[in-house]
Design a protein around this motif. Structure first.
Motif, PDB file in Angstrom:
ATOM      1  N   ALA A   1       0.792  -0.943   0.256  1.00 12.41           N
ATOM      2  CA  ALA A   1       0.026  -0.106  -0.092  1.00 12.41           C
ATOM      3  C   ALA A   1       0.844   1.212   0.286  1.00 12.41           C
ATOM      4  N   GLU A   2       2.084   1.385   0.557  1.00 15.85           N
ATOM      5  CA  GLU A   2       2.838   2.381   0.837  1.00 15.85           C
ATOM      6  C   GLU A   2       3.754   2.532  -0.084  1.00 15.85           C
ATOM      7  N   ASN A   3       4.050   1.418  -1.059  1.00 17.99           N
ATOM      8  CA  ASN A   3       5.225   1.519  -2.113  1.00 17.99           C
ATOM      9  C   ASN A   3       5.065   2.895  -2.951  1.00 17.99           C
ATOM     10  N   GLU A   4       5.985   2.988  -3.775  1.00 19.32           N
ATOM     11  CA  GLU A   4       6.140   4.270  -4.565  1.00 19.32           C
ATOM     12  C   GLU A   4       5.070   4.242  -5.612  1.00 19.32           C
ATOM     13  N   THR A   5       4.558   2.824  -6.165  1.00 21.59           N
ATOM     14  CA  THR A   5       3.471   2.758  -6.920  1.00 21.59           C
ATOM     15  C   THR A   5       2.376   3.442  -6.495  1.00 21.59           C
ATOM     16  N   ASN A   6       2.049   2.732  -5.417  1.00 26.54           N
ATOM     17  CA  ASN A   6       0.422   2.983  -4.675  1.00 26.54           C
ATOM     18  C   ASN A   6       0.262   4.124  -3.842  1.00 26.54           C
ATOM     19  N   GLY A   7       1.460   4.382  -3.110  1.00 23.18           N
ATOM     20  CA  GLY A   7       1.594   5.561  -2.482  1.00 23.18           C
ATOM     21  C   GLY A   7       0.546   6.105  -1.448  1.00 23.18           C
TER      22      GLY A   7
ATOM     23  N   ALA B   1      -2.135   6.236   7.563  1.00 25.61           N
ATOM     24  CA  ALA B   1      -3.495   6.326   7.716  1.00 25.61           C
ATOM     25  C   ALA B   1      -4.406   5.674   6.966  1.00 25.61           C
ATOM     26  N   GLU B   2      -4.306   5.816   5.585  1.00 21.81           N
ATOM     27  CA  GLU B   2      -5.004   5.157   4.627  1.00 21.81           C
ATOM     28  C   GLU B   2      -4.713   3.572   4.610  1.00 21.81           C
ATOM     29  N   ARG B   3      -3.481   3.351   4.657  1.00 22.84           N
ATOM     30  CA  ARG B   3      -3.039   1.618   4.704  1.00 22.84           C
ATOM     31  C   ARG B   3      -3.865   1.120   5.941  1.00 22.84           C
TER      32      ARG B   3
ATOM     33  N   ASN C   1      -9.010  11.313   9.161  1.00 23.90           N
ATOM     34  CA  ASN C   1      -8.049  11.674   8.436  1.00 23.90           C
ATOM     35  C   ASN C   1      -8.266  11.253   7.112  1.00 23.90           C
ATOM     36  N   VAL C   2      -8.374   9.860   6.858  1.00 23.24           N
ATOM     37  CA  VAL C   2      -8.496   9.315   5.467  1.00 23.24           C
ATOM     38  C   VAL C   2      -9.713   9.871   4.832  1.00 23.24           C
TER      39      VAL C   2
END
Length: 263
Positions: free
Chosen positions: A33-39, A43-45, A81-82
């Motif tokens: 979820a937090e990698n460069e592609t999906n970013g 909080a979102e993850r 927040n999300v």
């Protein structure tokens, strides 16, 4: 499908249609979820992982049978927040259809603030997240701005200055100087003034290593810069923005429970 400016909305769309992407997320939620592609932001993850796996975002293993009220409120704040982050990007999707010249740069500013009466001034210098939570929390209210500049570089400071010049009856701010650089010390938003003076010695981690007090914390596209945590970070006068970026301001001490250092 046009890719949304909201990474969360786009990634949800990917997971709904792509079995391999969904399997990869289940195996490694943070990495995928937090990698460069999906970013996605933390909080979102966290909320997406909980939705899929029904686990508290801080759980290491197994399930929690009983959760404290503070834990539930922590979850609610994450979701709040999300929604703010995704909603702002949706606004950007809509406003991007407006007439903006090719040589213009477009930025968005969101000022989050707790519940206060119009005309009220509160001093949160050396106060904690709990003090902010007592009046609705840092995300109780939000003010959205779209600011268009000509070509060229823009900093967080220039964006906030531009908003204050374009909408002086809505937003203004004051700064303090630390190590020859300006930092936000006060924001007046919709007639409500909130002070949090970073130059106060209570924020000096060399004197108070366990200090964890709120200040006007800025993040870009919902993400905190990992190189600015745990002390006086990059001045908003120096942080460069890219066209399309959203700057969030919130009165908060980034929570160490979710990976931030004390502030």
């Amino acid at each position: 499908m046009k890719k949304s400016q909201s990474n969360l909305l786009h990634y949800i769309h990917v997971l709904l249609e792509n079995d391999q992407a969904l399997e990869a997320f289940i195996k490694d939620p943070a990495g995928e979820a937090e990698n460069e592609t999906n970013g996605l932001t933390k909080a979102e993850r966290s909320v997406l992982r909980r939705t899929v796996a029904h686990l508290p975002s801080t759980s290491k293993s197994n399930f929690t049978i009983a959760r404290t009220a503070k834990s539930y409120r922590r979850s609610l704040r994450l979701l709040q927040n999300v929604l703010h982050n995704s909603g702002t990007k949706m606004m950007g999707d809509v406003l991007s259809n407006g007439p903006v010249t090719e040589d213009s740069t477009v930025f968005y500013l969101v000022v989050n603030y707790p519940n206060m009466d119009s005309g009220e001034t509160l001093n949160f210098t050396c106060e904690t997240n709990d003090d902010v939570n007592n009046i609705g929390g840092p995300y109780a209210n939000s003010q959205f701005f779209q600011i268009v500049f000509g070509s060229g570089s823009t900093t967080v400071e220039r964006l906030i200055l531009g908003a204050s010049q374009a909408f002086p009856s809505i937003i203004s701010y004051e700064t303090v100087t630390i190590n020859d650089s300006p930092y936000l010390s006060s924001i007046t938003i919709n007639g409500r003034t909130i002070n949090a003076d970073l130059s106060n010695s209570c924020y000096d981690l060399s004197q108070n290593p366990d200090a964890d007090f709120v200040f006007w914390f800025y993040s870009i596209n919902g993400k905190a810069n990992p190189n600015t945590s745990g002390g006086i970070g990059t001045s908003f006068a120096d942080y460069q923005l890219q066209s399309g970026d959203t700057v969030y301001l919130q009165l908060i001490a980034p929570d160490a429970t979710y990976g931030f250092q004390p502030c």
